[in-house]
Design a protein around this motif. Sequence first.
Motif, PDB file in Angstrom:
ATOM      1  N   ALA A  77       0.862  -1.202  -0.114  1.00  0.00           N
ATOM      2  CA  ALA A  77       0.033   0.020   0.102  1.00  0.00           C
ATOM      3  C   ALA A  77       0.962   1.339   0.021  1.00  0.00           C
ATOM      4  N   GLU A  80       2.567   1.607  -3.729  1.00  0.00           N
ATOM      5  CA  GLU A  80       1.312   1.841  -4.508  1.00  0.00           C
ATOM      6  C   GLU A  80       0.851   3.271  -4.557  1.00  0.00           C
ATOM      7  N   ARG A  81       0.778   3.680  -3.262  1.00  0.00           N
ATOM      8  CA  ARG A  81       0.214   5.007  -3.060  1.00  0.00           C
ATOM      9  C   ARG A  81       1.169   6.070  -3.376  1.00  0.00           C
ATOM     10  N   THR A  85       0.818   8.832  -6.377  1.00  0.00           N
ATOM     11  CA  THR A  85       0.992  10.290  -6.119  1.00  0.00           C
ATOM     12  C   THR A  85       2.144  10.901  -6.931  1.00  0.00           C
ATOM     13  N   ALA A 395       1.284  13.655  -0.312  1.00  0.00           N
ATOM     14  CA  ALA A 395       1.854  12.731   0.243  1.00  0.00           C
ATOM     15  C   ALA A 395       3.117  13.024   1.312  1.00  0.00           C
ATOM     16  N   LEU A 422      -2.729  11.480   1.494  1.00  0.00           N
ATOM     17  CA  LEU A 422      -1.725  10.257   2.060  1.00  0.00           C
ATOM     18  C   LEU A 422      -0.896  10.806   3.236  1.00  0.00           C
TER      19      LEU A 422
END
Length: 916
Positions: A77, A80-81, A85, A395, A422
């Motif tokens: 996670a 991927e995030r 971003t 993020a 994020l």
Amino acid sequence: MHQARTTCPYCGVGCGVLACVENDRITGVDGDADHPANFGRLCVKGSALHETLGDHGRLTRPRVDGAEVDWETALDAVAERLQATRRDHGKGAVAAYLSGQLLTEDYYVANKLFKGFLGTPHLDTNSRLCMASAVAAYKRSLGADAVPCNYEDIEEAELVVLVGSNLAWNHPVLYQRLRTAKSRNPLMRVVVIDPRVTDTCEIADLYLGLKPGSDARLFNGLLAWMADKGRLDRVYLEKHTTGLDDALAAAREGDGAVEAIAADCDVDPERLETFFYWFASQLHVVTLYSQGINQSSSGTDKCNAIINCHLAGGKIGLPGAGPFSITGQPNAMGGREVGGLANQLAAHMDYHSPGAIDRVTRFWATEHLTPDVPDGPGHKALELFEAIERGEVKAVWIMATNPAVSLPRADRVRAALEKCPLVIVSECVADTDLLPYADIVLPASGWSEKDGTVTNSERRISRQRGILPPPGEARHDWWIITQVARRLGFGEAFAFEHPGEIFDEHARLSGFENRDGADSARLFDISGLAGLDRAAYDALAPIQWPVTARAPQGTARLFEDGRFATPDGLARLIPVRPREPEQALSEARPLRLNTGRVRDQWHTMTRTGRAPRLMNHRAEPFIELTPEDAQALGIEDQQLARLTGAGDDYLGRVRVSKGQRRGEVFVPMHWTGQFSGRASMGGLLEAHRDPVSGQPESKHGAVSLEPLAAGWEATLLVAADLAVDADWCDTAGYWARIPLGGCQRWQLAGGRSGERPDWLAWLSAHLPVAPALWCEDPASGRLRAAGIEAGRLRWWLMVAPPRELPGLAWLDERFQESARGESLDAARRRRLLAGCDDGAADSGPVVCSCHQVGRSSIVSAIHAGDTSVEALGARLACGTQCGSCIPELKSLIEESAEEERAHARAEPKPESIDVA
């Protein structure tokens, strides 16, 4: 049982610790007599390290979007995030905010990932809040972020000047070293320059209680005075420095008379000139300065004003001399070594250094991967969270720090985090003010588990060794970062399997294209430590950088040859023009706010708050002010009050102190929403900063103060294992939680004057155990009650001001007995509401945390004739371990003597008889 050598995780002194390990538990700690930072000494925080351990309250499993998951899911996670971003919003939308609590190896891989391979410059650290101005000043003047001194210089000096540093509380082991050195050298003098009379003043030969913000004016005045009195070292200046004329011209702007400088600084002119004379007359002068200098909108200039005076007198690069910035965190310096600040790359290379970007890129390149190093600096701490607030940074990965509390305008920081798409948090504690804003929570290892290195205030690298396994599924920060890097496709550059491998790469980078002894050499160089195998890395003894082929045993002192880390080898004297604090006082906010640490606590108390005896010295958030200001505002000592500042209010208990200046208040930095309702000092401060360093102005707030109207106050003790509905935190106007050994103490206040809750209904609503004992005085509103279940004490309540409390040690023992399953006997049950044994004396607030000796016991011993620190130690043991309480013991002795003198003056004289 065996002992393991490691390093203390608190302040920048970097004390060596011997941990006693038995049955996979650390059962005690001692100072390491062989470690050159402390030679066996430990402060009370260090000596209580084993009391802060245990799995309770620790994060042990990753969480994604509020749900516990396994590591594979969490790491996927994160990768991927972050990748999404970066793809959707660009490299600059990704950021990291690190901490001086990380080890150097953790820092290195984080900096490498974000700046090297994610390609974002937006990686900064909470060291920005404490050390950035000192760093910027060293670089402007000496050419490098390089503390020139070592701790032995403090002991070898003839004059030690402490500026903006309560050394006795903030760096206690260094203070004890200085205190011992002064007792051995009757010629040594100590000067303390600080707006507050602190415990550090106990050894001062001269105290200057200057106006906050006037430090640069004072040291500019010193520089000009030295020039006017012929006290400059002209030979040293001409051979080793440049910029004297411009620095002197700036120092001489305005009235240069001692009386005028004294008036601007609000100090006595004779005392000021005494300091000028002492400084100018001694060659062996060490000036120790800390957050009182750094945390200012002109902090860099203040540091340079100090350095100017040392250069002008040639008081640098020799034993017992130099401008010595004392680091706040255990690894603030290690973080800077690897590029932890937004304006750095790695290994003390900056973006503007010729060839640095290309050099770092080539070093980090692998056979198949080429780094994407940014071409310029990123957002510094305050700018970073403002960019999050604007939506530019989408993020952020926050590691081992709590910006929701520690940054100025903490209310705006929390709002920014709330809307950030994020937020990733690496943390070892289950409850912090930051975690509610986290989308992904990663459980990290803590002290006693982490394995790597740290660098202290004197450039000394020490091993912090992993002694215990992390609890549950917690993992080391370097491991977490490398696992994410591999999932992002950068595995070839992050193939580390052990912290020793990371340290080796860091050491090799420090020496990469860094010609030892050449004019262009970078001063930070530990290439002499490259190539260590695991056994050698694990056995690494404390050593001061630079460590090179020419200096394989390290370097104790810098600039001894008068050559500095500038292109021409000359130190720069910097023109300094003093500026007032940015946050001005006003009719609405007429009081100057000062902030700082207290003796027994550390940062936001995530570690020290777990050790009950560290909570006893200052149990609640407080507001310190002068007796005159308290009287003018209609506030009494120990009354609750409210500070109103830039954002959030601050509620605390008033401490009236003669050590404060008129018109000023002091609050501690430690309390968070985990320990009190509204006592975060960050919310009181505007987000002003130094234009050079970016360091926030945390010492110069503007606030108003008023009494907190409360109809009642109560103390509630609740067994640690009792499930309670603690929404009293929402209904009480004020609350503070204070961990004890067998229970949690809640200090509560609420209602308006004359209001009295229905306590029986209140107890029924919040506690699962009904009152078994009850005593009430309806006329005064006083009440005491206790809940007993199956013969065990479950809770205890007193409705009255806390000054009426008995000493809580007796009650805490009953809770501990109950936790062991022991039932109350009849005699102790009868004494529960009294809270003590029949005839027992209350020892009062704790003064000596090491031996839990209270104020009342100490005062009684003084009245009985123990009128020296040594005598008190012999009777009560106070002051005989870490020594942190010795200044307070001396204050109590002096207070008692003053009371006796006042009593003697008040005694009526016998009438004369006329016999004529």
